[in-house]
Design an enzyme around this catalytic site. Structure first.
Site, PDB file in Angstrom:
ATOM      1  N   VAL A  63       0.847  -1.203   0.000  1.00 59.84           N
ATOM      2  CA  VAL A  63       0.000   0.000   0.000  1.00 59.84           C
ATOM      3  C   VAL A  63       0.877   1.246   0.000  1.00 59.84           C
ATOM      4  O   VAL A  63       0.527   2.263  -0.573  1.00 59.84           O
ATOM      5  CB  VAL A  63      -1.014  -0.006   1.170  1.00 59.84           C
ATOM      6  N   GLY A  64       2.048   1.134   0.629  1.00 61.45           N
ATOM      7  CA  GLY A  64       2.977   2.263   0.621  1.00 61.45           C
ATOM      8  C   GLY A  64       3.755   2.276  -0.682  1.00 61.45           C
ATOM      9  O   GLY A  64       4.083   1.226  -1.228  1.00 61.45           O
ATOM     10  N   GLY A 142      -6.270   7.683   7.720  1.00 60.31           N
ATOM     11  CA  GLY A 142      -6.685   7.095   6.444  1.00 60.31           C
ATOM     12  C   GLY A 142      -7.377   5.760   6.701  1.00 60.31           C
ATOM     13  O   GLY A 142      -7.896   5.514   7.784  1.00 60.31           O
ATOM     14  N   ILE A 144      -6.240   2.765   7.255  1.00 61.30           N
ATOM     15  CA  ILE A 144      -5.719   1.954   8.360  1.00 61.30           C
ATOM     16  C   ILE A 144      -5.987   2.624   9.704  1.00 61.30           C
ATOM     17  O   ILE A 144      -6.448   1.977  10.649  1.00 61.30           O
ATOM     18  CB  ILE A 144      -4.217   1.651   8.152  1.00 61.30           C
ATOM     19  N   ARG A 165      -5.246  16.447   7.475  1.00 61.87           N
ATOM     20  CA  ARG A 165      -5.232  17.789   6.871  1.00 61.87           C
ATOM     21  C   ARG A 165      -6.602  18.438   7.009  1.00 61.87           C
ATOM     22  O   ARG A 165      -6.724  19.639   7.136  1.00 61.87           O
ATOM     23  CB  ARG A 165      -4.829  17.695   5.406  1.00 61.87           C
ATOM     24  N   HIS A 311       8.322  -5.814  10.444  1.00 63.17           N
ATOM     25  CA  HIS A 311       7.473  -5.331   9.348  1.00 63.17           C
ATOM     26  C   HIS A 311       6.519  -6.421   8.836  1.00 63.17           C
ATOM     27  O   HIS A 311       6.584  -6.833   7.670  1.00 63.17           O
ATOM     28  CB  HIS A 311       8.326  -4.788   8.187  1.00 63.17           C
ATOM     29  N   ILE A 312       5.642  -6.865   9.737  1.00 62.00           N
ATOM     30  CA  ILE A 312       4.709  -7.951   9.384  1.00 62.00           C
ATOM     31  C   ILE A 312       3.258  -7.486   9.383  1.00 62.00           C
ATOM     32  O   ILE A 312       2.337  -8.301   9.450  1.00 62.00           O
ATOM     33  CB  ILE A 312       4.877  -9.162  10.335  1.00 62.00           C
ATOM     34  N   GLY A 313       3.057  -6.169   9.310  1.00 62.19           N
ATOM     35  CA  GLY A 313       1.685  -5.614   9.369  1.00 62.19           C
ATOM     36  C   GLY A 313       0.696  -6.311   8.446  1.00 62.19           C
ATOM     37  O   GLY A 313      -0.403  -6.674   8.852  1.00 62.19           O
ATOM     38  N   SER A 314       1.070  -6.499   7.196  1.00 58.24           N
ATOM     39  CA  SER A 314       0.119  -7.097   6.250  1.00 58.24           C
ATOM     40  C   SER A 314       0.341  -8.597   6.080  1.00 58.24           C
ATOM     41  O   SER A 314      -0.226  -9.211   5.171  1.00 58.24           O
ATOM     42  CB  SER A 314       0.246  -6.401   4.886  1.00 58.24           C
TER      43      SER A 314
HETATM   44  C1  GLV Z   1       3.449  -2.522   3.847  1.00 59.91           C
HETATM   45  O1  GLV Z   1       4.151  -1.918   4.591  1.00 59.91           O
HETATM   46  C2  GLV Z   1       2.838  -1.945   2.708  1.00 59.91           C
HETATM   47  O2  GLV Z   1       3.094  -0.774   2.384  1.00 59.91           O
HETATM   48  O3  GLV Z   1       2.065  -2.659   2.037  1.00 59.91           O
END
Ligand code: GLV
Ligand code: GLV
Length: 345
Positions: A63-64, A142, A144, A165, A311-314
């Site tokens: 997503v990033g 956003g 998330i 914003r 970095h296992i968020g997704s």
């Molecule tokens: C994970 O960090 C992503 O950006 O999907």
């Protein structure tokens, strides 16, 4: 590299779990029409120059897209795809997990068992803090951030603040109030970072912001490590300016196992909690303490550390398979000059 012909496409694929080495990427991208990449692949001028003018789309399985030079890419008429929505729930769940793991000292508590330090149930041992009655600040409201706020509804938090914003339509239903970043960091018990990494958010969490936080604040980051001045975070923890941090993202990734941030044990500050004291009136009318007022026991409450995840968020099989399919669909749509499922605009 694996080459295969599938359907209408000739595909060259890096099939190892580790990121494609830069030189292999540069060698293989020459003359390709599309690139399916990961957040570990830096897509800059060099990659674009090497690819040549046949490249029409770059689709990242994330997503990033801060790893892509968007301006440079778009100036060449190359479209960019990303994978929003399908990973929102996975990241929001991980964020809640990280909040609880940090606030309730779960990894540390696990280590106590493994290290043979669990001698008995004890009234002050391994005490942490509750989400209930707390003020939670969400930085970046956003998809998330909002999904985290939705999950917080079940925890009976006192108040949810967010930065953005502009006021978000969805905020009211989530009981969330727009706040300045300064106010949010000053009043929040939990500060949760879910914003995208952009020039404006790079190094956003500086010494100045950590200085404003409550000494009891817990800092959580599941967005990008570079949103935080990591030395400032380390100083905040070492000096006990905040209670703890839970981070799924950091710089660099992977962080070396010897990094000082991972060694932050026993360096927190001391919070004094009011613990009941057994008192005994002696037959002389004097008060004597018995039981467990043990100052070393109280100070042990202050074992605050950075809880780190790689970095296992997704990282759920559902999210990752949706992300990979969406990335492929982004490429197919772009090559067909169609609307892409998710295009960076
Ligand atoms: C994970 O960090 C992503 O950006 O999907
Ligand atoms: C804890 O296990 C309790 O019974 O209070």
């Amino acid at each position: 590299m694996h080459c295969l012909h599938c359907y209408r496409y000739d595909v060259t694929a890096w099939t190892e779990e580790r990121p494609i080495p830069r030189d292999v990427l540069l060698r293989q991208i020459k003359g390709k029409n599309a690139l399916f990449c990961m957040l570990t692949d830096k897509i800059d001028k060099e990659v674009l120059d090497t690819a040549g003018k046949d490249l029409r789309v770059i689709a990242t399985m994330s997503v990033g897209y801060d790893h892509i030079d968007v301006k440079e890419t778009k100036s060449r008429g190359i479209r960019i795809g990303f994978t929003p929505e399908v990973l929102t729930d996975a990241v929001a769940e991980l964020t809640i997990g990280l909040i609880l793991a940090t606030a309730r000292r779960m990894f540390e508590a696990h280590d106590q068992i493994v290290e043979g330090k669990w001698s008995a149930w004890a009234p002050t041992w391994m005490c942490g803090v509750e989400l209930k009655r707390s003020t939670v600040g969400i930085v970046g409201f956003g998809r998330i951030g909002q999904a985290v706020a939705q999950r917080l509804q079940g925890f009976g938090v006192e108040r949810i603040l967010y930065t953005s914003r502009s006021e978000k339509r969805e905020a009211k239903g989530l009981g969330a109030t727009l706040s300045s970043l300064e106010n949010l960091v000053e009043v929040s018990d939990f500060i949760i970072v879910t914003c995208a990494l952009m020039p404006e958010t790079t190094g956003l969490f500086s010494d100045a912001l950590f200085d404003k936080m409550k000494p009891t604040a817990i800092f959580i980051n599941t967005s990008r490590g570079a949103v935080v001045d990591q030395l400032a975070l380390q100083r905040a923890l070492e000096k006990g300016k905040i209670l703890a941090a839970g981070i799924d993202v950091m710089t660099p990734e992977p962080i070396p196992p010897t990094h000082p941030l991972l060694k932050l044990k026993n360096c927190g500050k001391y919070i004094l909690l009011y613990i009941y004291i057994y008192i005994l009136y002696t037959h002389h009318g004097h008060i004597t303490c018995i039981g467990s007022l043990d100052i070393s026991g109280l100070t042990r409450l202050s074992l605050f550390v950075a809880v780190s995840l790689p970095h296992i968020g997704s990282a759920t099989t559902w999210a990752r398979s949706q992300m990979s399919v969406m990335t492929a669909r982004n490429i197919i749509a772009a090559l067909d000059s169609q609307v892409m499922p998710a295009e960076v605009m």
